[in-house]
Design a protein around this motif. Structure first.
Motif, mmCIF file in Angstrom:
data_model
loop_
_atom_site.group_PDB
_atom_site.id
_atom_site.type_symbol
_atom_site.label_atom_id
_atom_site.label_comp_id
_atom_site.label_asym_id
_atom_site.label_seq_id
_atom_site.Cartn_x
_atom_site.Cartn_y
_atom_site.Cartn_z
ATOM 1 N N VAL A 114 1.149 -1.031 -0.194
ATOM 2 C CA VAL A 114 -0.441 -0.272 0.137
ATOM 3 C C VAL A 114 0.848 1.340 -0.028
ATOM 4 C CG1 VAL A 114 -1.937 -1.199 1.140
ATOM 5 C CG2 VAL A 114 0.041 -0.376 2.705
ATOM 6 N N ASP A 115 2.289 1.026 -0.420
ATOM 7 C CA ASP A 115 2.735 2.070 -0.095
ATOM 8 C C ASP A 115 2.660 2.912 -1.199
ATOM 9 O OD1 ASP A 115 4.102 0.390 -1.792
ATOM 10 O OD2 ASP A 115 5.911 0.834 -1.336
ATOM 11 N N SER A 116 2.815 2.593 -2.064
ATOM 12 C CA SER A 116 1.842 3.630 -3.852
ATOM 13 C C SER A 116 0.627 3.632 -3.890
ATOM 14 C CB SER A 116 2.471 2.238 -5.414
ATOM 15 O OG SER A 116 1.944 2.934 -6.164
ATOM 16 N N PRO A 117 0.413 4.790 -4.199
ATOM 17 C CA PRO A 117 -1.186 4.977 -4.972
ATOM 18 C C PRO A 117 -1.648 4.823 -5.895
ATOM 19 C CG PRO A 117 -0.121 6.894 -4.740
ATOM 20 C CD PRO A 117 1.221 6.168 -3.976
ATOM 21 N N THR A 118 -0.446 3.932 -6.424
ATOM 22 C CA THR A 118 -0.860 2.948 -8.067
ATOM 23 C C THR A 118 -1.282 1.411 -7.821
ATOM 24 O OG1 THR A 118 0.996 2.753 -8.533
ATOM 25 C CG2 THR A 118 -0.125 4.854 -9.149
ATOM 26 N N SER A 119 -0.951 1.279 -6.556
ATOM 27 C CA SER A 119 -1.101 -0.284 -6.078
ATOM 28 C C SER A 119 -2.424 -0.633 -5.945
ATOM 29 C CB SER A 119 -0.723 -0.528 -4.478
ATOM 30 O OG SER A 119 -1.409 0.202 -3.380
ATOM 31 N N PRO A 120 -2.291 -1.817 -6.390
ATOM 32 C CA PRO A 120 -3.549 -2.958 -6.397
ATOM 33 C C PRO A 120 -4.688 -2.385 -5.716
ATOM 34 C CG PRO A 120 -1.532 -4.468 -7.431
ATOM 35 C CD PRO A 120 -1.399 -2.859 -7.056
ATOM 36 N N ALA A 121 -4.342 -2.447 -4.317
ATOM 37 C CA ALA A 121 -5.227 -2.215 -2.955
ATOM 38 C C ALA A 121 -5.820 -0.968 -3.717
ATOM 39 C CB ALA A 121 -4.738 -1.998 -2.140
ATOM 40 N N ASN A 122 -4.757 0.513 -3.727
ATOM 41 C CA ASN A 122 -5.117 1.406 -3.179
ATOM 42 C C ASN A 122 -5.856 1.919 -4.334
ATOM 43 O OD1 ASN A 122 -3.724 2.041 -0.523
ATOM 44 N ND2 ASN A 122 -2.170 2.554 -1.455
ATOM 45 N N LEU A 123 -5.533 1.155 -5.718
ATOM 46 C CA LEU A 123 -6.520 1.277 -6.545
ATOM 47 C C LEU A 123 -7.837 0.845 -6.412
ATOM 48 C CD1 LEU A 123 -3.985 0.525 -9.989
ATOM 49 C CD2 LEU A 123 -4.878 2.970 -9.198
ATOM 50 N N LEU A 124 -8.561 0.502 -5.497
ATOM 51 C CA LEU A 124 -9.776 0.489 -5.324
ATOM 52 C C LEU A 124 -10.698 1.024 -4.849
ATOM 53 C CD1 LEU A 124 -9.514 -3.726 -4.511
ATOM 54 C CD2 LEU A 124 -10.519 -2.899 -6.990
ATOM 55 N N ASP A 125 -11.734 1.224 -5.938
ATOM 56 C CA ASP A 125 -12.872 2.082 -4.977
ATOM 57 C C ASP A 125 -13.338 2.044 -3.096
ATOM 58 O OD1 ASP A 125 -12.813 4.057 -6.615
ATOM 59 O OD2 ASP A 125 -14.810 2.556 -7.436
ATOM 60 N N ASP A 126 -13.039 0.315 -3.192
ATOM 61 C CA ASP A 126 -13.342 -0.160 -2.102
ATOM 62 C C ASP A 126 -12.500 -0.524 -1.482
ATOM 63 O OD1 ASP A 126 -13.820 -1.783 0.086
ATOM 64 O OD2 ASP A 126 -15.513 -3.149 -0.500
ATOM 65 N N LYS A 127 -12.022 0.195 -0.115
ATOM 66 C CA LYS A 127 -10.825 0.352 0.877
ATOM 67 C C LYS A 127 -10.410 -0.641 1.781
ATOM 68 C CE LYS A 127 -9.545 3.599 -1.329
ATOM 69 N NZ LYS A 127 -9.124 4.100 -3.043
ATOM 70 N N SER A 128 -11.145 -2.052 1.653
ATOM 71 C CA SER A 128 -11.545 -3.157 2.378
ATOM 72 C C SER A 128 -9.845 -4.136 2.024
ATOM 73 C CB SER A 128 -12.377 -3.830 2.410
ATOM 74 O OG SER A 128 -13.768 -3.532 2.407
ATOM 75 N N TYR A 129 -9.955 -3.665 1.074
ATOM 76 C CA TYR A 129 -7.970 -4.511 0.762
ATOM 77 C C TYR A 129 -7.312 -3.411 0.812
ATOM 78 C CZ TYR A 129 -8.901 -8.757 -1.937
ATOM 79 O OH TYR A 129 -9.020 -10.151 -2.855
ATOM 80 N N ALA A 130 -7.720 -2.134 1.094
ATOM 81 C CA ALA A 130 -6.696 -1.404 1.149
ATOM 82 C C ALA A 130 -6.288 -1.894 2.738
ATOM 83 C CB ALA A 130 -6.299 -0.097 0.984
ATOM 84 N N ARG A 131 -7.082 -1.790 3.574
ATOM 85 C CA ARG A 131 -7.154 -1.777 5.083
ATOM 86 C C ARG A 131 -6.416 -2.957 5.479
ATOM 87 N NH1 ARG A 131 -12.145 1.354 4.780
ATOM 88 N NH2 ARG A 131 -13.061 -0.703 4.629
ATOM 89 N N PHE A 132 -6.547 -4.766 4.580
ATOM 90 C CA PHE A 132 -6.377 -5.348 5.144
ATOM 91 C C PHE A 132 -4.632 -5.476 4.472
ATOM 92 C CE2 PHE A 132 -5.360 -9.609 2.562
ATOM 93 C CZ PHE A 132 -4.891 -10.495 3.509
ATOM 94 N N VAL A 133 -4.592 -5.079 3.273
ATOM 95 C CA VAL A 133 -3.057 -5.061 2.663
ATOM 96 C C VAL A 133 -1.962 -4.160 3.665
ATOM 97 C CG1 VAL A 133 -1.418 -4.932 0.975
ATOM 98 C CG2 VAL A 133 -3.505 -5.505 0.412
ATOM 99 N N ALA A 134 -2.642 -2.783 4.436
ATOM 100 C CA ALA A 134 -1.703 -2.277 5.709
ATOM 101 C C ALA A 134 -1.293 -2.824 6.778
ATOM 102 C CB ALA A 134 -2.579 -1.063 5.578
#
Length: 818
Positions: free
Chosen positions: A525-545
């Motif tokens: 999640v360090d890059s704004p363009t990572s797969p998790a950060n590109l999703l509108d649903d931020k569930s993955y971003a929280r999980f990956v963080a």
């Protein structure tokens, strides 16, 4: 012996009369064969091709003369009874419907001859309920918004913070059924100024803006987000952290499956939902469930504490050193009264943190063996590693909180771990690949903090919290094994760990696919363009963080975000009903239910086993937390036979289904084991045989016995006329000739209605008088003779043509080739 005397002798003790029938060698042999073999039948073919079983069942249902018509009966069984247009339902003779209900291969398949509602339906319903939640239309939205709320509300420290996050504000207002747009004006186009005025006014002053409104929604909202009273700590309160999501979910009208919440969680949910409604000591005492909970939280037992004594303690308060509670050497009452201090705070007593937050916390600690209560009471006496190791209960508790087993670990190893501390990277705990040791030693860090180690929050607060969380087997498994995971692949390889980890962040591992999860984790999640950060649903971003292998590598699972935050999130999401239960959990609960439900013999047995009871409630769509034991018992004790039973009067079909499955009122000790194909069929067979034997010597006795058996279910005289045997009895009582049966049907009914009361047939005393008249009238017209005629047999078991199916049709069906 005349008709009346013969009938009376049988009915004087019908059980003994039937018992004599059962002792007949032929009947006994046939019954033993039936009992030994009916449960082995798993198909219609097996059933009809075993003549002894099939003929026994047919006779039991009064269809003995149709035993030859196998093809016809196969058609009856294949159609079942669920479809109103099924073959059995189309027949005018309802004996076929009863037969198809008893041997319902259409609905129950191979289990038809062993089917029991409690045994078969409840587990099926439970599994269905577990799959129901995620299929609802707005589930994803509610889950996403709740995850965002839980993730961010703790950062809100002021009114400005809350108003500054539109998403949090909308969530919080929606939970109180408030919509910001309703308060927009030309001067205040967003409505936020109105909300600010409410929040800044608080609720302590009766003249505050929120309290002056006739609509109390804002007063409720402000009492939860009470920055005036609690300041920066407002959003850390249970009313915000759990109460707001619960209210939001309720407003969303989602029906959420929360699993078989154990008794503790069910009681916490009830307390949290209802304590705010209590404004006086009297109201608290009047709600036995709330009072039991509140007293238990402070180590008191409502069963042994008289209400008068509790009221005296509460009324006295704790401000005065001479108050009843303060005068006691046992300080449990003082702690209880301090939490529910109506004497000082009045109606506001139950909205204070001591009641809303501390009490549930203390309750869980008291109930958790109650080892948590012992730990909290005694851990302050521990000043060294030696002190901790010498107290078996404390060391066992402390290690269990961090997923370790004191009994399985060598004490020398435990001592070395504790003495080594965690400050040195080369300490035994830090060098261990099992990161549970580092977490445990970090909390009980005598190496760094010495005698003060056990007074730190990591011991007094975090350890009991972790212990309670670990009561959930999934959390315990996660804490015990997550430290072994050092790569993305290892996490993906353990389905149970992966399911738990994703569920904590609002994701379902069973639907996401491991390739997708791998892609997200590898991208970080360090890059704004990572797969998790590109999703509108931020569930993955929280999980990956949390599981940031890209940043932390092999040390990922030793991070606080994994070891502490993830279980806490899972626990919260599970309690809200936003976690799909793991397959292992569902299996474990189902296995327990199946292994134990057959042992239940009474309502008391069911009520006593909370695990079974909660499983059963959930399977019919109830949340155990919402149902009081008194209500459940009331429903069960009322049965479902009467229209005015509590279950039927509730208007909720779920209660009818639940009570039908656990119908102890009707079936007694055999409720959870009986099958329609077994005991009820045997009982019917015995009764049929009794009636046949009676008819061999006196057909009037058989007619009387038959009428006595059928009468309670007769609802109108058309049913009487549809059954030649019943009609024969009625005509005899009214001294009508047999030729009257040829009269117009409506005319016959009208005459019967004018001279008989259909309700008398359902009242035992009146029915007995009716049959006394019948047997007397029958004897007059048919004086008893040594040899009886066979008229009764032809009336009670008439030819098929008498029931709307012609002989020609039956002959054609019999010759069908399947």
């Amino acid at each position: 012996m005349n008709t009346y005397t013969s009938y009376s002798l049988i009915m004087r003790d019908i059980a003994k009369s039937i018992d004599r029938v059962g002792r007949d060698p032929i009947v006994s042999r046939d019954t033993e064969y039936y009992m030994a073999n009916i449960g082995k039948v798993s198909s219609i073919d097996e059933f009809v091709n075993d003549y002894r079983l099939f003929s026994y069942a047919m006779k039991a249902h009064g269809l003995e003369d149709m035993t030859y018509a196998k093809a016809f009966m196969v058609k009856v069984l294949e159609g079942g009874v669920t479809d109103p247009d099924s073959f059995a339902n189309r027949l005018s003779d309802k004996r076929y419907v009863e037969f198809a209900k008893t041997f319902d291969f259409k609905r129950n398949g191979a289990e038809a001859t062993t089917y029991n509602r409690a045994q078969a339906d409840v587990p099926k319903n439970f599994i269905y309920q577990t799959e129901l939640t995620t299929g609802q239309a707005n589930y994803a939205y509610v889950e996403e918004e709740t995850s965002y709320f839980l993730e961010n509300i703790g950062n809100v420290k002021s009114v400005d913070d809350l108003l500054g996050d539109a998403r949090l504000l909308r969530y919080a207002l929606t939970a109180s059924n408030i919509y910001l747009g309703d308060y927009a004006t030309e001067q205040d186009p967003t409505g936020k100024d109105h909300v600010r005025a409410m929040l800044e006014g608080g609720v302590a002053d009766p003249q505050s803006p929120a309290n002056k409104l006739g609509d109390k929604r804002f007063a409720n909202f402000v009492s939860v987000f009470n920055f005036v009273e609690y300041g920066a700590d407002s959003t850390s309160r249970l009313a915000v952290q759990m109460g707001t999501p619960q209210s939001f979910i309720q407003e969303s009208e989602l029906v959420l499956f929360k699993g078989v919440s154990d008794t503790q969680r069910a009681e916490v949910a009830y307390f949290t939902a209802n304590i705010g409604k209590v404004a006086t000591a009297g109201q608290l005492i009047s709600d036995k469930r709330l009072l039991t909970f509140a007293l238990a939280a402070y180590g008191l037992d409502a069963r042994t504490e008289p209400p008068e004594r509790v009221l005296q303690m509460l009324t006295g308060g704790v401000s005065d050193p001479q108050s009843p509670a303060n005068q006691l050497s046992d300080k449990r009452y003082a702690a209880f009264v301090s939490a529910f201090n109506f004497a000082e705070h009045g109606a506001a007593a139950t909205s204070r943190d001591e009641a809303t937050q501390l009490t549930p916390k203390r309750y869980l600690e008291q109930q958790a063996d109650p080892e948590s209560a012992y730990f909290r009471a005694n851990i302050s006496t521990v000043k060294s590693v030696g002190d901790l190791l010498r107290n078996e209960r404390l060391i066992t508790y402390a290690m269990k909180a961090y997923g370790l087993d004191a009994k399985a670990e060598n004490r020398v190893l435990v001592r070395d771990m504790l003495l080594g501390g965690v400050t040195d990277p080369n300490s035994p705990a830090n060098q261990s690949s099992d990161k549970r040791w580092a977490a445990f030693v970090s909390a009980f860090d005598f190496a760094q903090h010495g005698a003060d180690a056990t007074s730190r929050a990591a011991v007094t607060e975090a350890t009991p919290r972790l212990y309670v969380e670990n009561l959930d087997p999934e959390t315990a498994y996660f804490r015990a094994n997550i430290g072994k995971v050092t790569t993305v692949d290892k996490l993906l390889a353990d389905t149970r760990l992966l399911t738990y980890a994703t569920a904590a962040y609002g994701l379902d591992a069973s639907t996401q696919g491991k390739d997708t999860i791998r892609k997200m984790l590898v991208g970080g999640v360090d890059s704004p363009t990572s797969p998790a950060n590109l999703l509108d649903d931020k569930s993955y971003a929280r999980f990956v963080a949390a599981f940031d292998f890209k940043t932390h590598g092999v040390n990922t699972t030793s991070q606080a975000a994994v070891l502490e935050a993830t279980p806490t999130r899972y626990d919260t999401m599970r309690d809200l009903g936003l976690v799909k239960l793991p397959a292992a959990y569902v299996k474990a609960e189902t296995d327990y239910y199946k292994a134990n439900v057959g042992k239940l013999e009474s309502i008391d047995d069911l009520m006593a086993d909370k695990r079974l009871l909660n499983y059963a409630l959930v399977s019919y769509g109830f949340d155990p937390a919402d149902q009081s034991p008194a209500k459940i018992r009331q429903m069960l004790e009322g049965g479902v036979k009467e229209e005015d039973s509590p279950a039927k009067k509730s208007g909720d079909s779920r209660w009818v289904a639940f009570v039908s499955a656990f119908n102890f009122v009707e079936h007694g000790e055999e409720t959870t084991t009986f099958s329609l194909a077994l005991k009820p069929t045997i009982d019917k067979f015995m009764r049929q045989t009794l009636e046949e034997n009676a008819g061999n010597t006196n057909e009037g006795v058989r007619l009387a016995l038959y009428f006595e058996r059928k009468a309670p279910k007769i609802s109108n005289f058309y049913e009487v006329l549809a059954d030649p045997a019943l009609a024969k009895v009625a005509r005899t009582v009214l001294s009508l000739p047999d030729s009257f049966a040829n009269a117009d049907l409506d005319r016959q009914v009208k005459l019967f209605e004018s001279r008989l009361d259909i309700q008398d047939f359902s009242e035992p005393d009146k029915l007995a008088k009716f049959l006394t008249r019948f047997t007397s009238m029958w004897e007059i017209g048919n004086p008893s003779a040594p040899t009886a005629a066979s008229l009764a047999a032809s009336l009670i078991a008439p030819s098929p043509a008498g029931y709307g199916v012609s002989a020609d049709t039956l002959f054609a069906i019999q010759n069908l080739r399947r």
